[in-house]
Design a protein around this motif. Structure first.
Motif, PDB file in Angstrom:
ATOM      1  N   TRP A  73      37.748  46.978  41.975  1.00 23.03           N
ATOM      2  CA  TRP A  73      38.211  46.813  40.603  1.00 23.03           C
ATOM      3  C   TRP A  73      37.935  45.380  40.169  1.00 23.03           C
ATOM      4  CZ3 TRP A  73      43.801  49.277  41.112  1.00 23.03           C
ATOM      5  CH2 TRP A  73      43.659  50.641  41.422  1.00 23.03           C
ATOM      6  N   THR A  75      37.566  42.426  36.648  1.00 20.00           N
ATOM      7  CA  THR A  75      37.627  42.020  35.243  1.00 20.00           C
ATOM      8  C   THR A  75      36.526  40.991  35.009  1.00 20.00           C
ATOM      9  OG1 THR A  75      39.110  40.122  35.551  1.00 20.00           O
ATOM     10  CG2 THR A  75      40.135  42.288  35.296  1.00 20.00           C
ATOM     11  N   GLU A 222      45.795  42.788  42.662  1.00 18.48           N
ATOM     12  CA  GLU A 222      45.651  44.182  42.238  1.00 18.48           C
ATOM     13  C   GLU A 222      46.662  44.525  41.149  1.00 18.48           C
ATOM     14  OE1 GLU A 222      46.226  48.728  43.966  1.00 18.48           O
ATOM     15  OE2 GLU A 222      46.248  47.035  45.360  1.00 18.48           O
ATOM     16  N   PHE A 225      45.505  43.621  37.720  1.00 23.62           N
ATOM     17  CA  PHE A 225      44.587  44.625  37.178  1.00 23.62           C
ATOM     18  C   PHE A 225      45.357  45.851  36.706  1.00 23.62           C
ATOM     19  CE2 PHE A 225      41.719  48.196  37.222  1.00 23.62           C
ATOM     20  CZ  PHE A 225      40.508  47.687  36.793  1.00 23.62           C
ATOM     21  N   ARG A 228      47.180  45.486  33.312  1.00 23.41           N
ATOM     22  CA  ARG A 228      46.279  45.559  32.162  1.00 23.41           C
ATOM     23  C   ARG A 228      45.749  46.975  31.972  1.00 23.41           C
ATOM     24  NH1 ARG A 228      41.705  41.063  32.037  1.00 23.41           N
ATOM     25  NH2 ARG A 228      40.994  42.548  30.425  1.00 23.41           N
ATOM     26  N   TRP A 229      45.358  47.629  33.058  1.00 22.13           N
ATOM     27  CA  TRP A 229      44.760  48.966  32.958  1.00 22.13           C
ATOM     28  C   TRP A 229      45.749  49.976  32.392  1.00 22.13           C
ATOM     29  CZ3 TRP A 229      39.735  50.439  34.039  1.00 22.13           C
ATOM     30  CH2 TRP A 229      39.489  51.814  34.076  1.00 22.13           C
TER      31      TRP A 229
END
Length: 558
Positions: A73, A75, A222, A225, A228-229
């Protein structure tokens, strides 16, 4: 004893790092795995990756070793589908990530949608990156959940291996997965060059830093992430953009994330305490992050707290050092501590041309640099870099080392935009093995090793054809090579002497052998009063905007 020889005590983490309350964002779950109200993890290994080529090689190895059920994953602020991670033509970014998907890995990306290309941004390249990754089976979100004129500036990658958590790794820092970044210690520039200001030539040399993190902190990265996801805020305020995304299969129907695995185990034989510092703005009326409804400014809070602890040295490498409000943190530290020295390595010139872009950047530097220099002119020095051909090196690194105790590597610059307006992520590290155990005097520790590693390159202390081996040097060897730079005042003097010698060689027509080193005195920022007046609105609202709630702006709080 000198500053470099004094006995080193084990750091007090509560003095150097924020607690959960200090983070200022009760809505986040980033610290949920930490006990006793702390906002950091222990038992980690942090390894600086100096230069894009070093980072890309480590990233390539990590991604190519993924398989069924693993996670990749990331960004990005800027990305190019064809950016090579090595000299191998098969190392193009989309190809590497696509092969991970083919092997069964879960590949996802949060890519900043970007401002329009007319403003000099990479809007179409980001759509191409998203579309090509989607075609390969990855899940991509073009994320525009930012303030007007703002950006998602976080640049990190999380790789988690199913059933093998000790191998998990996260990469955090300032290096984008795009053209222009894959430079090395010789600073000849990335073969896939990105055009910037003419002073930097056709293949701009690029100085940058990332950090590889292993241990429990990978879980925290993690979580950044995941927050935000999973955020319910629409990815863009523009209905037209969302319709276009849907037509291009870049829609908002994201696959649910798998359950989050527990934190990886502590790394044996090391103990780096790592705190993640973030910036998220207050988005504005009717629009807010679920995990940070009033924003988060732990970058600003964390830097301010740590700088207040510094007594001997503030070492900064940064793309920007802008503005009076940001420089206040440094000014107050210099005024309170008569033995404190400040050394900053910055770009010699802005990366953009034309008065519309360059004058506001020069104004920001003028406001930031002059005030600090006036406070302690004999304890403050600003430098730029050049390669051995005499071409300026663009400094894109975002590094801060304080008293060889606290060190940060991240995406945030020393400016109001990074501290309040754009999304940012930085890893602040305190080495808890310093001053403990047998042979402690021969251990540099994380922060000192990072500082001396960077200084060794800037001073040409190693064979330029073997600079990449610096990471493998034993601490005792590094301390020997850099013995005259361990003490803060000594580093200050050595940097000044090296820059003066190289400046004199250039001023004398480059006659005789080139002095060793890459340091140049930073040109004094100059801008006439009329041009300052014209640049001020653009600087304030476009280049260095303020993303704080109004009450914090009025009180000058973070």
């Amino acid at each position: 004893m000198s500053g470099g020889q004094r006995a080193r005590r084990r750091p007090d983490l509560s003095a150097w790092l924020l607690d959960r309350t200090g983070r200022g964002n009760p809505a986040t779950r980033i610290d949920a795995a930490h006990q006793d109200g702390v906002a950091w993890s222990r038992g980690n290994l942090a390894r600086p990756l100096v230069h894009g080529s070093t980072y890309f090689a480590a990233l390539l190895e990590a991604v190519e070793s993924t398989g069924e059920g693993d996670l990749v994953w990331f960004t990005d602020w800027q990305g190019n589908p064809d950016q090579r991670l090595s000299d191998d033509p098969d190392s193009e970014l989309v190809g590497v990530l696509g092969r991970a998907v083919d092997r069964g890995a879960d590949v996802r990306a949060l890519v900043w949608r970007s401002q329009p290309s007319l403003l000099g941004y990479s809007h179409e390249e980001h759509r191409d990156l998203g579309s090509q990754l989607q075609e390969r089976g990855a899940d991509v979100v073009l994320d525009m959940r930012v303030r007007r004129g703002g950006a998602h500036h976080q640049k990190f990658v999380v790789v988690r291996y199913a059933g093998s958590p000790a191998r998990d790794v996260a990469f955090v820092g300032g290096i984008d997965l795009c053209h222009g970044r894959r430079d090395d210690a010789n600073h000849g520039g990335d073969p896939q060059a990105e055009e910037i200001a003419e002073e930097y030539g056709d293949r701009p040399p690029w100085h940058d830093v990332q950090v590889a993190l292993r241990g429990p902190v990978v879980h925290d990265v993690e979580t950044v992430f995941r927050e935000r996801w999973e955020d319910s805020t629409p990815t863009s305020r523009s209905f037209v953009r969302r319709l276009r995304d849907s037509a291009d299969d870049l829609h908002e129907e994201r696959r649910p994330l798998p359950p989050q695995a527990p934190p990886p185990p502590p790394v044996p034989d090391t103990d780096h305490a790592v705190q993640l510092l973030r910036t998220f703005p207050r988005l504005g009326p009717g629009w807010a992050y679920d995990f940070a409804p009033d924003g988060e400014r732990s970058v600003a809070r964390g830097y301010t707290r740590a700088v207040q602890q510094a007594r001997h040295l503030v070492y900064i490498e940064d793309q920007f050092l802008w503005g009076g409000e940001m420089s206040t943190v440094l000014v107050e530290a210099l005024e309170a501590n008569p033995d404190l020295h400040l050394v900053a390595v910055l770009p010699q010139f802005p990366d953009q041309e034309g008065w519309f872009a360059r004058d506001p950047q020069m104004l920001g530097r003028l406001r930031g640099v002059q005030r600090v220099l006036m406070t302690a002119p004999d304890r403050v020095a600003f430098f730029g870099l050049e390669n051995h051909a005499g071409t300026p090196v663009y400094v894109h690194a975002k590094v801060c080392v304080l008293d060889d105790v606290w060190a940060s590597i991240g995406s945030d610059n020393f400016c109001r935009r990074s501290w309040t307006n754009d999304s940012e992520l930085s890893a602040a590290v305190v080495d808890m093995t310093v001053g403990e155990g047998d042979g402690a005097e021969a251990r540099a520790g994380y922060a000192r090793r990072l500082r001396l590693t960077l200084a060794a390159e800037h001073l040409d202390r190693l064979d330029p054809d073997h600079l990449t081996t610096l990471d493998a040097m034993e601490d005792a060897d590094l301390l020997d090579v850099m013995a005259d730079c361990v003490a803060p005042a000594d580093l200050f003097a050595v940097f000044n002497a090296s820059a003066d010698a190289l400046d004199a060689w250039h001023a004398g027509g480059r006659v005789g052998p080139r002095p060793p080193g890459r340091l140049r005195r930073l040109p004094e920022p100059r801008l006439s009063l009329p041009r300052q007046a014209l640049a001020a609105p653009m600087y304030r609202f476009l280049h260095d905007p303020d993303g704080r709630p109004a009450r914090m702006r009025w009180r000058k709080q973070f």
